[in-house]
Design a protein around this motif. Structure first.
Motif, PDB file in Angstrom:
ATOM      1  N   GLN A 235       0.844  -1.186   0.000  1.00  0.00           N
ATOM      2  CA  GLN A 235       0.000   0.000   0.000  1.00  0.00           C
ATOM      3  C   GLN A 235       0.886   1.244   0.000  1.00  0.00           C
ATOM      4  N   ALA A 236       0.518   2.221  -0.800  1.00  0.00           N
ATOM      5  CA  ALA A 236       1.358   3.405  -0.973  1.00  0.00           C
ATOM      6  C   ALA A 236       1.590   4.150   0.333  1.00  0.00           C
ATOM      7  N   GLU A 237       0.525   4.450   1.086  1.00  0.00           N
ATOM      8  CA  GLU A 237       0.665   5.241   2.301  1.00  0.00           C
ATOM      9  C   GLU A 237       1.494   4.518   3.349  1.00  0.00           C
ATOM     10  N   ALA A 238       1.272   3.227   3.486  1.00  0.00           N
ATOM     11  CA  ALA A 238       2.073   2.448   4.438  1.00  0.00           C
ATOM     12  C   ALA A 238       3.533   2.427   4.007  1.00  0.00           C
ATOM     13  N   GLY A 239       3.761   2.337   2.699  1.00  0.00           N
ATOM     14  CA  GLY A 239       5.120   2.365   2.191  1.00  0.00           C
ATOM     15  C   GLY A 239       5.805   3.689   2.471  1.00  0.00           C
ATOM     16  N   LEU A 240       5.074   4.795   2.316  1.00  0.00           N
ATOM     17  CA  LEU A 240       5.632   6.113   2.604  1.00  0.00           C
ATOM     18  C   LEU A 240       5.921   6.270   4.096  1.00  0.00           C
ATOM     19  N   ASP A 241       5.035   5.720   4.934  1.00  0.00           N
ATOM     20  CA  ASP A 241       5.278   5.755   6.378  1.00  0.00           C
ATOM     21  C   ASP A 241       6.614   5.097   6.711  1.00  0.00           C
ATOM     22  N   LYS A 242       6.862   3.942   6.099  1.00  0.00           N
ATOM     23  CA  LYS A 242       8.116   3.214   6.365  1.00  0.00           C
ATOM     24  C   LYS A 242       9.311   3.939   5.772  1.00  0.00           C
ATOM     25  N   LEU A 243       9.126   4.562   4.609  1.00  0.00           N
ATOM     26  CA  LEU A 243      10.222   5.289   3.976  1.00  0.00           C
ATOM     27  C   LEU A 243      10.676   6.446   4.854  1.00  0.00           C
ATOM     28  N   ALA A 244       9.723   7.089   5.522  1.00  0.00           N
ATOM     29  CA  ALA A 244      10.070   8.172   6.446  1.00  0.00           C
ATOM     30  C   ALA A 244      10.619   7.630   7.758  1.00  0.00           C
ATOM     31  N   ALA A 245       9.998   6.565   8.261  1.00  0.00           N
ATOM     32  CA  ALA A 245      10.435   5.984   9.533  1.00  0.00           C
ATOM     33  C   ALA A 245      11.862   5.469   9.445  1.00  0.00           C
ATOM     34  N   GLN A 246      12.280   5.092   8.246  1.00  0.00           N
ATOM     35  CA  GLN A 246      13.623   4.533   8.042  1.00  0.00           C
ATOM     36  C   GLN A 246      14.721   5.477   8.512  1.00  0.00           C
ATOM     37  N   LEU A 247      14.479   6.773   8.506  1.00  0.00           N
ATOM     38  CA  LEU A 247      15.498   7.717   8.953  1.00  0.00           C
ATOM     39  C   LEU A 247      15.845   7.523  10.421  1.00  0.00           C
ATOM     40  N   SER A 248      14.882   7.026  11.216  1.00  0.00           N
ATOM     41  CA  SER A 248      15.092   6.926  12.659  1.00  0.00           C
ATOM     42  C   SER A 248      14.874   5.519  13.202  1.00  0.00           C
ATOM     43  N   GLN A 249      14.793   4.527  12.319  1.00  0.00           N
ATOM     44  CA  GLN A 249      14.669   3.135  12.740  1.00  0.00           C
ATOM     45  C   GLN A 249      15.748   2.291  12.071  1.00  0.00           C
ATOM     46  N   THR A 250      16.057   1.177  12.688  1.00  0.00           N
ATOM     47  CA  THR A 250      17.081   0.284  12.164  1.00  0.00           C
ATOM     48  C   THR A 250      16.699  -0.251  10.786  1.00  0.00           C
ATOM     49  N   VAL A 251      17.641  -0.218   9.863  1.00  0.00           N
ATOM     50  CA  VAL A 251      17.461  -0.823   8.545  1.00  0.00           C
ATOM     51  C   VAL A 251      17.895  -2.285   8.627  1.00  0.00           C
ATOM     52  N   LEU A 252      16.977  -3.180   8.326  1.00  0.00           N
ATOM     53  CA  LEU A 252      17.274  -4.614   8.370  1.00  0.00           C
ATOM     54  C   LEU A 252      17.666  -5.073   6.965  1.00  0.00           C
ATOM     55  N   TRP A 253      18.898  -4.729   6.586  1.00  0.00           N
ATOM     56  CA  TRP A 253      19.343  -5.042   5.224  1.00  0.00           C
ATOM     57  C   TRP A 253      19.433  -6.546   4.990  1.00  0.00           C
ATOM     58  N   THR A 254      19.779  -7.295   6.010  1.00  0.00           N
ATOM     59  CA  THR A 254      19.780  -8.751   5.899  1.00  0.00           C
ATOM     60  C   THR A 254      18.408  -9.256   5.477  1.00  0.00           C
ATOM     61  N   ASP A 255      17.355  -8.684   6.066  1.00  0.00           N
ATOM     62  CA  ASP A 255      15.992  -9.088   5.718  1.00  0.00           C
ATOM     63  C   ASP A 255      15.634  -8.665   4.291  1.00  0.00           C
ATOM     64  N   CYS A 256      16.158  -7.510   3.856  1.00  0.00           N
ATOM     65  CA  CYS A 256      15.900  -7.067   2.480  1.00  0.00           C
ATOM     66  C   CYS A 256      16.492  -8.049   1.475  1.00  0.00           C
ATOM     67  N   LEU A 257      17.719  -8.466   1.709  1.00  0.00           N
ATOM     68  CA  LEU A 257      18.342  -9.427   0.793  1.00  0.00           C
ATOM     69  C   LEU A 257      17.590 -10.761   0.818  1.00  0.00           C
ATOM     70  N   GLN A 258      17.181 -11.185   2.003  1.00  0.00           N
ATOM     71  CA  GLN A 258      16.404 -12.416   2.080  1.00  0.00           C
ATOM     72  C   GLN A 258      15.072 -12.254   1.372  1.00  0.00           C
ATOM     73  N   GLY A 259      14.478 -11.064   1.459  1.00  0.00           N
ATOM     74  CA  GLY A 259      13.239 -10.796   0.732  1.00  0.00           C
ATOM     75  C   GLY A 259      13.422 -10.901  -0.769  1.00  0.00           C
ATOM     76  N   CYS A 260      14.579 -10.464  -1.257  1.00  0.00           N
ATOM     77  CA  CYS A 260      14.879 -10.613  -2.685  1.00  0.00           C
ATOM     78  C   CYS A 260      14.943 -12.091  -3.067  1.00  0.00           C
TER      79      CYS A 260
END
Length: 312
Positions: A235-260
Motif C-alpha cells: 500500500q502506498a501510504e504504508a510504504g511512505l510511512d516506512k520510507l520516512a520511519a527509516q530515517l530513525s529506525q534500524t534498517v534490516l538489510w539482511t531481511d531485504c536481501l532475504q526478501g529478494c
C-alpha cells in the motif's frame, strides 16, 4: 528468472562514479536537475574536482548516490526485463522508488535533497556511524546499551552499522576490539542515520512525502521492498510511512536481501556507486549471480550480462 536491483547508499562516492552514465543522452536531464540542487554545479564535475571530505558531506553525498542509481536505471532502460525486485540501502531506498517509477525521477532528486536537509537539521554536532563486524547480535545489543549507541543497519555475516555520538562510538569500538571483533571502522557519514536521534527528521520527511504524486501500484512484474523490515510495499501510504520511519529506525538489510531471494531473485545488479551490496550478496548466498554496475567497462557489457542472467 527474477532480477534484484540494489540501490547503493552513501560511502563509496569517487571521481569515476559516473563513468558509465555521464554521457548517456537520456540521463542528461537528471544531471541538469541535480545541478540545480547543487548550487548550479554539474555533479559530473563535482566528483572529479572536489575533495574526499566534500563528496562525503551529507547532502552532497546523498544527491550524488541517488543520482547515480537513477542515471544507471535510465541508461540501462529496456535491458532490465522480466520480473524485478528492487531494494535500496539507506538513502538508496529512496532511489529505489524512483527506479521503480513509483515517483518521478525529478521528484526523487528533490526529495533526497529534502531528506538530507531534515537530517542535518535534526542531528547533533559530533554524531556519526561506526561499522563493526564479527560479534553476535546479542553482544552488539549489550554493547549498544552500555555505550548509549543504537544499531542503525543490520548486514549479513554479523556486520552492523552503529549510530551515536563520536565519543560513544569510539568507546564502543575499543570495547568491540577487546572482544575480538574482526573489523571496527569509522563510516564517513556525519549523522547518526537510522537511529532514534533522527525522530524529528522522520516526522518532517513524512510531511514532505505527502506532497509527492505517486504512480501506484507499480508494474505487475515489479516488487519494491521496505528497508526497515524487508517486506514488499503493498500500500502506498504504508510504504511512505516506512520510507520516512527509516530515517530513525534500524534498517534490516539482511531481511531485504532475504526478501529478494524469497521473491525468486537469482541475479543481483547493484547500480552503485561501488559494489559493497553486491559483495554482501556474494558472501551471503552461494550460487547467485551478483555484479555491481561498476564491474563492467561499458553499458553494453552490463546489458549482455543482463540478457544472460536476468531476462529469460
Amino acid at each position: 528468472m527474477t532480477l534484484a536491483i540494489l540501490c547503493s547508499g552513501q560511502g563509496l562516492q569517487h571521481p569515476d562514479m559516473f563513468a558509465l552514465t555521464a554521457n548517456v543522452p537520456e540521463a542528461d536531464s537528471l544531471f541538469k536537475h541535480a545541478s540545480k540542487l547543487l548550487g548550479g554545479r554539474d555533479p559530473r564535475d563535482i566528483v572529479k574536482t572536489e575533495t574526499y571530505e566534500c563528496l562525503h558531506q551529507n547532502r552532497i553525498s546523498q544527491i550524488l548516490c541517488v543520482l547515480q542509481a537513477l542515471a544507471a536505471a535510465t541508461a540501462l532502460g529496456n535491458k532490465v526485463a522480466g520480473r524485478v525486485v528492487i531494494a535500496g540501502y539507506s538513502v538508496g531506498e529512496l532511489a529505489a522508488w524512483g527506479v521503480a517509477d513509483i515517483m518521478s525521477m525529478a521528484d526523487t532528486l528533490d526529495l533526497v535533497a529534502r531528506r538530507a536537509e531534515v537530517m542535518d537539521q535534526s542531528t547533533n554536532p559530533g554524531d556519526g556511524l561506526l561499522f563493526v563486524r564479527g560479534l553476535s547480535r546479542e553482544t552488539m545489543d549489550n554493547l549498544c546499551a552500555d555505550h548509549h549507541v543504537d544499531i542503525a543497519i543490520v548486514n549479513p555475516g554479523d556486520a552492523f552499522v552503529l549510530g551515536g555520538s563520536r565519543a560513544a562510538l569510539e568507546s564502543l569500538g575499543l570495547a568491540a576490539k577487546s572482544l575480538r571483533a574482526k573489523n571496527v571502522v569509522e563510516v564517513p557519514v556525519e549523522v547518526a542515520s537510522h537511529t532514534v536521534r533522527l525522530t524529528r527528521a522522520s516526522e518532517k520527511f513524512r510531511r514532505s512525502l505527502s506532497h509527492i504524486r505517486l504512480h501506484f501500484p507499480p508494474n505487475a512484474d515489479l516488487r519494491i521492498l521496505s528497508g526497515i523490515d524487508g517486506s514488499p510495499v503493498i500500500q502506498a501510504e504504508a510504504g511512505l510511512d516506512k520510507l520516512a520511519a527509516q530515517l530513525s529506525q534500524t534498517v534490516l538489510w539482511t531481511d531485504c536481501l532475504q526478501g529478494c531471494i524469497e521473491a525468486g531473485a537469482n541475479a543481483f545488479l547493484e547500480l552503485g556507486p561501488g559494489a559493497a551490496l553486491s559483495d554482501m550478496v556474494a558472501g551471503a548466498y552461494q550460487g547467485v549471480s551478483t555484479r555491481g554496475l561498476e564491474d563492467f567497462k561499458t553499458l553494453e557489457g552490463a546489458g549482455a550480462w543482463l540478457a544472460i542472467h536476468a531476462s529469460a
